[in-house]
Design a protein around this motif. Structure first.
Motif, PDB file in Angstrom:
ATOM      1  N   PRO A   1       0.800  -1.235   0.000  1.00 33.38           N
ATOM      2  CA  PRO A   1       0.000   0.000   0.000  1.00 33.38           C
ATOM      3  C   PRO A   1       0.829   1.281   0.000  1.00 33.38           C
ATOM      4  CG  PRO A   1      -0.993  -1.599   1.475  1.00 33.38           C
ATOM      5  CD  PRO A   1       0.316  -2.190   1.021  1.00 33.38           C
ATOM      6  N   GLU A   2       1.949   1.276   0.693  1.00 39.69           N
ATOM      7  CA  GLU A   2       2.776   2.477   0.760  1.00 39.69           C
ATOM      8  C   GLU A   2       3.264   2.931  -0.614  1.00 39.69           C
ATOM      9  OE1 GLU A   2       2.987  -0.153   2.616  1.00 39.69           O
ATOM     10  OE2 GLU A   2       3.173   0.389   4.728  1.00 39.69           O
ATOM     11  N   ASP A   3       3.368   1.973  -1.560  1.00 36.82           N
ATOM     12  CA  ASP A   3       3.859   2.314  -2.895  1.00 36.82           C
ATOM     13  C   ASP A   3       2.907   3.252  -3.629  1.00 36.82           C
ATOM     14  OD1 ASP A   3       5.993   0.646  -2.392  1.00 36.82           O
ATOM     15  OD2 ASP A   3       5.141  -1.063  -3.472  1.00 36.82           O
ATOM     16  N   LEU A   4       1.630   3.269  -3.243  1.00 38.46           N
ATOM     17  CA  LEU A   4       0.671   4.167  -3.889  1.00 38.46           C
ATOM     18  C   LEU A   4       1.022   5.635  -3.676  1.00 38.46           C
ATOM     19  CD1 LEU A   4      -2.724   2.427  -3.106  1.00 38.46           C
ATOM     20  CD2 LEU A   4      -1.719   2.744  -5.372  1.00 38.46           C
ATOM     21  N   LEU A   5       1.757   5.916  -2.618  1.00 35.12           N
ATOM     22  CA  LEU A   5       2.103   7.302  -2.311  1.00 35.12           C
ATOM     23  C   LEU A   5       3.067   7.906  -3.322  1.00 35.12           C
ATOM     24  CD1 LEU A   5       2.464   7.054   1.577  1.00 35.12           C
ATOM     25  CD2 LEU A   5       0.450   7.656   0.214  1.00 35.12           C
ATOM     26  N   ALA A   6       3.617   7.064  -4.191  1.00 36.74           N
ATOM     27  CA  ALA A   6       4.488   7.572  -5.249  1.00 36.74           C
ATOM     28  C   ALA A   6       3.685   8.213  -6.371  1.00 36.74           C
ATOM     29  CB  ALA A   6       5.343   6.431  -5.819  1.00 36.74           C
ATOM     30  N   PHE A   7       2.378   7.935  -6.408  1.00 35.00           N
ATOM     31  CA  PHE A   7       1.499   8.517  -7.422  1.00 35.00           C
ATOM     32  C   PHE A   7       0.732   9.693  -6.840  1.00 35.00           C
ATOM     33  CE2 PHE A   7       0.869   3.786  -8.538  1.00 35.00           C
ATOM     34  CZ  PHE A   7       2.082   3.748  -9.221  1.00 35.00           C
TER      35      PHE A   7
ATOM     36  N   HIS B   1     -12.016  10.123   1.916  1.00 34.94           N
ATOM     37  CA  HIS B   1     -11.848   8.721   1.525  1.00 34.94           C
ATOM     38  C   HIS B   1     -10.401   8.272   1.601  1.00 34.94           C
ATOM     39  CE1 HIS B   1     -15.844   8.084  -0.862  1.00 34.94           C
ATOM     40  NE2 HIS B   1     -16.025   8.414   0.401  1.00 34.94           N
ATOM     41  N   TRP B   2      -9.488   9.079   1.069  1.00 32.09           N
ATOM     42  CA  TRP B   2      -8.082   8.692   1.132  1.00 32.09           C
ATOM     43  C   TRP B   2      -7.599   8.617   2.580  1.00 32.09           C
ATOM     44  CZ3 TRP B   2      -4.945   6.030  -1.520  1.00 32.09           C
ATOM     45  CH2 TRP B   2      -4.924   6.063  -2.911  1.00 32.09           C
ATOM     46  N   GLU B   3      -7.976   9.606   3.383  1.00 36.35           N
ATOM     47  CA  GLU B   3      -7.534   9.614   4.781  1.00 36.35           C
ATOM     48  C   GLU B   3      -7.982   8.356   5.504  1.00 36.35           C
ATOM     49  OE1 GLU B   3      -7.808  13.960   3.504  1.00 36.35           O
ATOM     50  OE2 GLU B   3      -8.860  12.074   3.121  1.00 36.35           O
ATOM     51  N   ALA B   4      -9.245   7.965   5.280  1.00 35.00           N
ATOM     52  CA  ALA B   4      -9.770   6.769   5.946  1.00 35.00           C
ATOM     53  C   ALA B   4      -9.053   5.512   5.468  1.00 35.00           C
ATOM     54  CB  ALA B   4     -11.272   6.654   5.696  1.00 35.00           C
ATOM     55  N   TRP B   5      -8.808   5.433   4.158  1.00 37.32           N
ATOM     56  CA  TRP B   5      -8.153   4.224   3.638  1.00 37.32           C
ATOM     57  C   TRP B   5      -6.697   4.155   4.090  1.00 37.32           C
ATOM     58  CZ3 TRP B   5      -4.089   2.604   0.662  1.00 37.32           C
ATOM     59  CH2 TRP B   5      -4.113   1.264   0.281  1.00 37.32           C
ATOM     60  N   LEU B   6      -5.992   5.270   4.042  1.00 38.55           N
ATOM     61  CA  LEU B   6      -4.594   5.263   4.472  1.00 38.55           C
ATOM     62  C   LEU B   6      -4.471   4.864   5.937  1.00 38.55           C
ATOM     63  CD1 LEU B   6      -3.365   8.516   2.688  1.00 38.55           C
ATOM     64  CD2 LEU B   6      -2.643   6.179   2.158  1.00 38.55           C
ATOM     65  N   GLN B   7      -5.391   5.342   6.760  1.00 33.17           N
ATOM     66  CA  GLN B   7      -5.363   4.965   8.170  1.00 33.17           C
ATOM     67  C   GLN B   7      -5.610   3.470   8.331  1.00 33.17           C
ATOM     68  OE1 GLN B   7      -7.943   7.244  10.668  1.00 33.17           O
ATOM     69  NE2 GLN B   7      -7.348   6.193  12.527  1.00 33.17           N
TER      70      GLN B   7
ATOM     71  N   GLY C   1      -2.662   1.337   7.682  1.00 34.87           N
ATOM     72  CA  GLY C   1      -1.545   1.458   8.610  1.00 34.87           C
ATOM     73  C   GLY C   1      -0.697   2.688   8.422  1.00 34.87           C
ATOM     74  N   MET C   2      -1.148   3.638   7.597  1.00 37.65           N
ATOM     75  CA  MET C   2      -0.380   4.859   7.362  1.00 37.65           C
ATOM     76  C   MET C   2      -1.058   6.031   8.060  1.00 37.65           C
ATOM     77  SD  MET C   2       0.716   4.294   3.365  1.00 37.65           S
ATOM     78  CE  MET C   2      -0.700   3.291   2.913  1.00 37.65           C
ATOM     79  N   ARG C   3      -1.181   5.910   9.361  1.00 30.06           N
ATOM     80  CA  ARG C   3      -1.927   6.902  10.145  1.00 30.06           C
ATOM     81  C   ARG C   3      -1.246   8.265  10.192  1.00 30.06           C
ATOM     82  NH1 ARG C   3      -2.623   1.985  12.426  1.00 30.06           N
ATOM     83  NH2 ARG C   3      -4.768   1.368  12.971  1.00 30.06           N
ATOM     84  N   ASP C   4       0.054   8.290  10.003  1.00 28.68           N
ATOM     85  CA  ASP C   4       0.795   9.544  10.130  1.00 28.68           C
ATOM     86  C   ASP C   4       1.014  10.248   8.804  1.00 28.68           C
ATOM     87  OD1 ASP C   4       1.043   9.097  12.882  1.00 28.68           O
ATOM     88  OD2 ASP C   4       2.863   7.913  12.606  1.00 28.68           O
ATOM     89  N   HIS C   5       0.434   9.710   7.725  1.00 28.98           N
ATOM     90  CA  HIS C   5       0.652  10.334   6.418  1.00 28.98           C
ATOM     91  C   HIS C   5      -0.089  11.669   6.336  1.00 28.98           C
ATOM     92  CE1 HIS C   5       1.290  10.805   2.136  1.00 28.98           C
ATOM     93  NE2 HIS C   5      -0.009  11.023   1.990  1.00 28.98           N
ATOM     94  N   VAL C   6       0.604  12.686   5.883  1.00 29.92           N
ATOM     95  CA  VAL C   6       0.000  13.999   5.681  1.00 29.92           C
ATOM     96  C   VAL C   6      -0.497  14.070   4.246  1.00 29.92           C
ATOM     97  CG1 VAL C   6       0.373  16.480   5.668  1.00 29.92           C
ATOM     98  CG2 VAL C   6       1.509  15.059   7.391  1.00 29.92           C
TER      99      VAL C   6
END
Length: 201
Positions: free
Chosen positions: A91-97, A108-114, A117-122
Motif C-alpha cells: 500500500p505504501e507504494d501508492l504514495l508515489a502517485f 476517503h483517502w484519509e480513511a483508507w490510508l489509516q 496502517g499509514m496513520r501519520d501520512h500527511v
C-alpha cells in the motif's frame, strides 16, 4: 417505459454500460435514465424509481418501500497503464502517485490510508475534482489513483482500471432503490431483479 433517476457516477459508470443487456432481455420495456448531482433534491414526480447514495430523507413519504442495493467497499483504483509503468507491491507504494480526490467524497483517502496502517501520512498534493465521475476520467488517463467503490470500479474491461489491493477496504455509503407511486409494479419488479443480479456479479 420506466424512468430511473440515479447519482451521476452510478448512472454513468454502472447503469449505462449494462443497460443494453437489460433492454436485450426485455425488448418490451425501455428505460430512461436521468442523473442527479450530489446535493440535488431527487425529482420524485418525474420518475418511477429513485436510486440514492446515503441519506434519502429528502424523498420523505413520496416513495414506497425502499430496497437496499449494496454498501460501498472503498479501495484504491488505478489505471492498468500506470501500474505497468510503476509496479507496486504494498500500500505504501501508492504514495508515489498523485492521490486524486473529489469534493463530493471528502475523507476517503484519509480513511483508507489509516486503515492501511499509514496513520501519520500527511495528505497533500495530488489532483482534486468537483465530482467523482470527473475524477475517474483523470484516473483512466493515468494521472494517479483514487479511492472508489469497488462495486462500481474497475468496471468495464475497456476502461483498463484495476484495484491493486481489493481486500483492503473501508466502508462507504449505502445505496437504496426507492419506487415512487407512479411506478408500474410489473416493470419495476423486472428492473429491480435485474439490477440486483448485476450488483451480485
Amino acid at each position: 417505459m420506466l424512468a430511473v433517476e440515479a447519482p451521476s457516477t452510478f448512472a454513468m459508470y454502472f447503469l449505462m454500460p449494462r443497460l443494453k443487456r437489460f433492454e436485450t432481455a426485455n425488448p418490451d420495456l425501455s428505460v430512461w435514465i436521468s442523473t442527479r448531482m450530489t446535493g440535488q433534491t431527487p425529482d420524485v414526480s418525474s420518475h418511477d424509481l429513485l436510486i440514492t447514495r446515503g441519506s434519502s430523507e429528502r424523498i420523505g413519504g413520496h416513495s414506497k418501500a425502499s430496497t437496499p442495493l449494496f454498501e460501498e467497499n472503498l479501495t484504491p483504483v488505478c489505471s492498468v497503464d500506470l501500474l505497468q509503468k510503476n509496479p507496486i507491491d504494498k500500500p505504501e507504494d501508492l504514495l508515489a502517485f498523485p492521490l486524486i480526490t473529489s469534493a463530493t467524497r471528502p475523507g476517503h483517502w484519509e480513511a483508507w490510508l489509516q486503515n492501511a496502517g499509514m496513520r501519520d501520512h500527511v495528505f497533500e498534493g495530488g489532483h482534486r475534482f468537483d465530482h467523482m465521475f470527473v475524477a475517474m476520467h483523470a484516473v483512466r488517463e493515468g494521472f494517479g489513483s483514487i479511492v472508489a467503490p469497488k462495486e462500481i470500479f474497475p468496471g468495464q474491461p475497456e476502461w483498463r482500471l484495476v484495484c491493486p489491493f481489493p481486500d483492503l477496504v473501508v466502508k462507504g455509503e449505502k445505496y437504496f432503490a426507492h419506487p415512487t407511486s407512479r411506478a408500474d409494479p410489473r416493470y419495476l419488479r423486472r428492473f429491480l431483479d435485474w439490477l440486483r443480479d448485476e450488483i451480485k456479479r
